[in-house]
Write a protein that holds these residues in place. Structure first.
Motif, PDB file in Angstrom:
ATOM      1  N   ILE A 398       0.796  -1.235   0.000  1.00  0.00           N
ATOM      2  CA  ILE A 398       0.000   0.000   0.000  1.00  0.00           C
ATOM      3  C   ILE A 398       0.828   1.285   0.000  1.00  0.00           C
ATOM      4  O   ILE A 398       0.287   2.361  -0.198  1.00  0.00           O
ATOM      5  CB  ILE A 398      -0.992   0.035   1.193  1.00  0.00           C
ATOM      6  N   ARG A 401       0.673   3.907  -2.826  1.00  0.00           N
ATOM      7  CA  ARG A 401      -0.579   4.651  -2.980  1.00  0.00           C
ATOM      8  C   ARG A 401      -0.486   6.025  -2.309  1.00  0.00           C
ATOM      9  O   ARG A 401      -1.297   6.904  -2.568  1.00  0.00           O
ATOM     10  CB  ARG A 401      -1.751   3.862  -2.392  1.00  0.00           C
ATOM     11  N   PHE A 444      -5.578  -7.157  -4.167  1.00  0.00           N
ATOM     12  CA  PHE A 444      -6.723  -6.254  -4.053  1.00  0.00           C
ATOM     13  C   PHE A 444      -7.983  -6.878  -4.672  1.00  0.00           C
ATOM     14  O   PHE A 444      -9.072  -6.392  -4.456  1.00  0.00           O
ATOM     15  CB  PHE A 444      -6.429  -4.934  -4.788  1.00  0.00           C
ATOM     16  N   LEU A 450      -8.210  -7.885   1.805  1.00  0.00           N
ATOM     17  CA  LEU A 450      -7.892  -6.565   1.263  1.00  0.00           C
ATOM     18  C   LEU A 450      -9.023  -6.066   0.357  1.00  0.00           C
ATOM     19  O   LEU A 450      -9.383  -4.882   0.373  1.00  0.00           O
ATOM     20  CB  LEU A 450      -6.557  -6.618   0.498  1.00  0.00           C
ATOM     21  N   TYR A 451      -9.603  -6.974  -0.412  1.00  0.00           N
ATOM     22  CA  TYR A 451     -10.738  -6.608  -1.264  1.00  0.00           C
ATOM     23  C   TYR A 451     -11.894  -6.061  -0.420  1.00  0.00           C
ATOM     24  O   TYR A 451     -12.523  -5.065  -0.750  1.00  0.00           O
ATOM     25  CB  TYR A 451     -11.174  -7.842  -2.051  1.00  0.00           C
ATOM     26  N   GLN A 453     -11.639  -4.898   2.782  1.00  0.00           N
ATOM     27  CA  GLN A 453     -11.205  -3.672   3.476  1.00  0.00           C
ATOM     28  C   GLN A 453     -11.183  -2.493   2.512  1.00  0.00           C
ATOM     29  O   GLN A 453     -11.545  -1.372   2.877  1.00  0.00           O
ATOM     30  CB  GLN A 453      -9.803  -3.878   4.083  1.00  0.00           C
ATOM     31  N   TYR A 454     -10.804  -2.766   1.274  1.00  0.00           N
ATOM     32  CA  TYR A 454     -10.756  -1.710   0.264  1.00  0.00           C
ATOM     33  C   TYR A 454     -12.175  -1.206  -0.048  1.00  0.00           C
ATOM     34  O   TYR A 454     -12.405   0.003  -0.148  1.00  0.00           O
ATOM     35  CB  TYR A 454     -10.070  -2.243  -0.998  1.00  0.00           C
ATOM     36  N   ARG A 458     -13.507   2.501   0.455  1.00  0.00           N
ATOM     37  CA  ARG A 458     -14.104   3.261  -0.647  1.00  0.00           C
ATOM     38  C   ARG A 458     -15.442   3.857  -0.255  1.00  0.00           C
ATOM     39  O   ARG A 458     -15.765   4.991  -0.607  1.00  0.00           O
ATOM     40  CB  ARG A 458     -14.289   2.355  -1.856  1.00  0.00           C
ATOM     41  N   ILE A 566      -7.435   3.513   2.364  1.00  0.00           N
ATOM     42  CA  ILE A 566      -6.350   2.606   1.959  1.00  0.00           C
ATOM     43  C   ILE A 566      -5.554   3.280   0.852  1.00  0.00           C
ATOM     44  O   ILE A 566      -6.103   3.775  -0.086  1.00  0.00           O
ATOM     45  CB  ILE A 566      -6.889   1.239   1.492  1.00  0.00           C
TER      46      ILE A 566
END
Ligand code: ARG
Length: 566
Positions: A398, A401, A444, A450-451, A453-454, A458, A566
């Motif tokens: 991360i 980013r 991701f 992570l998918y 949490q992302y 969002r 994130i």
């Protein structure tokens, strides 16, 4: 929302009003959107029983279905399936009603049980390794889940703290000096190896080690003190791992093998009295029908075994802890052991009929080449190293980013790294062997933490952009919103299924479906685009609110943290 229960009641009523006798009505999820939201597949069975045409029966049932509340439409398909569509108005009002509910619509079980969850169970003579990771993670999720649904959970950490190897270990500890015991035991694996070298090279040391085995058994104060400091230090290592992992096990949950020592003779007495065990080759054995080899419960020299301790523990859990259900979250390779222990306990009358005993088995952790997980030099992977590496890799993932300050990055990396390890473990069906892959677990995309949490982050960024109050109701406006709301309302049914089957992957599969659906919805129905009617915008914002709440709750149960960015 127990949707399936509500639907089965409606179908039961329809059957009753149509004068059709039927036993359990089972409602299934529809397998494709064109088959509706749910399906009733029981008509064929009824047709056989009644010797009637299934389509005819389906027609009669359908005519009697009450479609004034939850159901909008029913249709007969194929040889006699009944497809069911839920109404948009019903979905809208149910979803709106749980917006402010901190349990997001999930109720409590009707009959709360006392459940013992036996998990983690590391052996004190060895470093805790990846094998214990699965038990700790799966067991902890199961305990949290059952508690959330209203059961009374008693966590039991059945640590291996007894056995002949401790004679050698404490003799060596004494030699090394007990002052720096924690330091000396920093690498338990190495300590064990070094002690073994001493044992093999020195007759004097070996004699002392053997003498110490007898002495701890006889309750010799000096030896017991050495043993206790060894156990404390070893347990300290485990607690470091629990801490990093966010596993809710404390010293109070430890009920070690040694706790049952004083109860072992009475187990043998019971087995003898009930003629369940007999002497064979000098040892006390139980011969179970269908088993080739007997189960030894007491060796010829008087020593007891793993199975004997588990029998004593079982009796304690039933009689003292008053458990209704006991879940053993232990490696699938111990299936035979638990089958035997459960069978003997039942024969001996240690467990009442209504107590359920479950071995919650799980597969082995494998590396990419399909071999049991080891370090590069072939040693056992230390859990603590593995978890540290997860955080480092998460930070790398991360960092570019550039969303975070260094300080915040650390916290986020921890949530993502530890979450990845846990989620990867929980998301495969637990009996399967588990292929450990850093790249896959830190992706991701796909069914990863992570998918999820992302997606959560969002949604938070949508709220930040909106920067205002969110009020009003959820109003289902199209097909994708229909599916999304239905999915949100399926959360309770999902948790119930996961708790009955003790399958955390039921929850992760649900999360994957939910988040994929949300992404699709977000793509098709932009929330903050100019020119959208205020009411529609609010409804969509509320849908995002509820989705975020359900994601957070589900991850909470899995012991995984969310982050806002994130
Ligand atoms: N210490 C055992 C092992 O590492 C696990 C203990 C599981 N629990 C039990 N009641 N047997 O294999």
């Amino acid at each position: 929302m127990k949707i399936k229960l509500q639907l089965s009641k409606i179908i039961e009523n329809a059957l009753k009003n149509a004068n059709i006798e039927a036993d359990d009505v089972v409602i299934s999820d529809a397998t494709k959107p064109e088959f509706g939201d749910y399906q009733f597949n029981g008509v064929m069975k009824l047709a056989k029983q009644l010797k009637q045409n299934p389509r005819q029966i389906a027609q009669t049932v359908v005519e009697h279905i009450d479609t004034t509340g939850i159901i909008a439409k029913v249709e007969i398909a194929g040889p006699g399936f009944i497809n069911i569509w839920l109404g948009d108005a019903w979905l809208s009002s149910e979803a709106t009603a749980i917006l402010d509910d901190e349990r997001v619509g999930v109720g409590y079980v009707d009959q709360a049980q006392k459940v013992v969850v036996d998990y983690s169970g590391p052996n004190m003579a060895k470093q805790m390794h990846v094998g214990h990771l699965r038990s700790s993670i799966i067991g902890d999720t199961l305990a949290t889940l059952l508690e959330f649904l209203g059961d009374e959970v008693i966590r039991q950490n059945h640590i291996g703290d007894w056995g002949t190897q401790f004679g050698m270990l404490i003799a060596y500890l004494e030699e090394q000096g007990t002052d720096g015991v924690t330091q000396n035991l920093k690498d338990l694996e190495q300590f064990y190896k070094d002690a073994k070298v001493r044992f093999d090279e020195s007759v004097e040391f070996a004699d002392k080690a053997r003498d110490y085995v007898v002495k701890i058994q006889q309750g010799d104060k000096h030896c017991l003190r050495l043993w206790q400091s060894f156990i404390d230090a070893s347990l300290g290592h485990c607690e470091e791992v629990y801490d990093k992992l966010g596993v809710n096990l404390t010293r109070d949950d430890v009920r070690a093998e040694s706790f049952y020592n004083s109860k072992l003779p009475s187990v043998i007495k019971t087995l003898k009295e009930k003629n369940i065990s007999t002497i064979s080759d000098g040892a006390e054995c139980v011969f179970l029908e269908g088993d080739e080899t007997p189960i030894i419960v007491q060796k010829g020299d008087g020593g007891f075994l793993y199975a004997t301790t588990d029998l004593a523990a079982l009796e304690f859990r039933v009689q003292e802890l008053k458990a209704d259900r006991i879940c053993y979250v232990v490696d699938a390779r111990q299936a035979q052991h638990f089958k035997q222990v459960f069978a003997i306990a039942k024969m001996a009358g240690m467990v009442a009929e209504n107590v359920t005993l479950e071995h919650i088995g799980f597969g082995t952790m494998m590396d990419k080449s399909g071999k049991p997980f080891k370090t590069r030099d072939g040693g056992v992977v230390k859990l603590i190293d593995l978890l540290d590496e997860a955080v480092v890799r998460a930070r790398e993932t991360i960092k570019e980013r550039k969303t975070h300050s260094d300080e915040a990055l650390e916290k986020v990396a921890r949530a993502i790294g530890i979450g990845a390890v846990k989620y990867a473990d929980l998301s495969i069906s637990r009996e399967s062997n588990y292929l450990f892959s850093w790249d896959k677990m830190l992706s991701f995309d796909g069914n990863t933490s992570l998918y999820m949490q992302y997606a959560y982050a969002r949604i938070q960024s949508i709220f930040r952009k909106h920067d205002g109050v969110i009020t009003g109701s959820i109003v289902v406006g199209d097909e994708i919103e229909h599916r999304l709301v239905l999915m949100l309302l399926k959360f309770e049914d999902t948790l119930i299924k996961a708790s009955i089957e003790a399958t955390p992957h039921t929850i992760t599969s649900y999360l994957y479906d939910l988040v994929s659906l949300f992404m699709k919805f977000y793509e098709q129905n932009p929330i903050l685009k100019e020119g959208i009617e205020e009411e529609v915008k609010m409804s969509r914002l509320q849908l995002a609110t509820l989705t975020a709440k359900v994601i957070k709750k589900a991850l909470d149960i899995l012991g995984i943290e969310v982050v806002n960015k994130i």
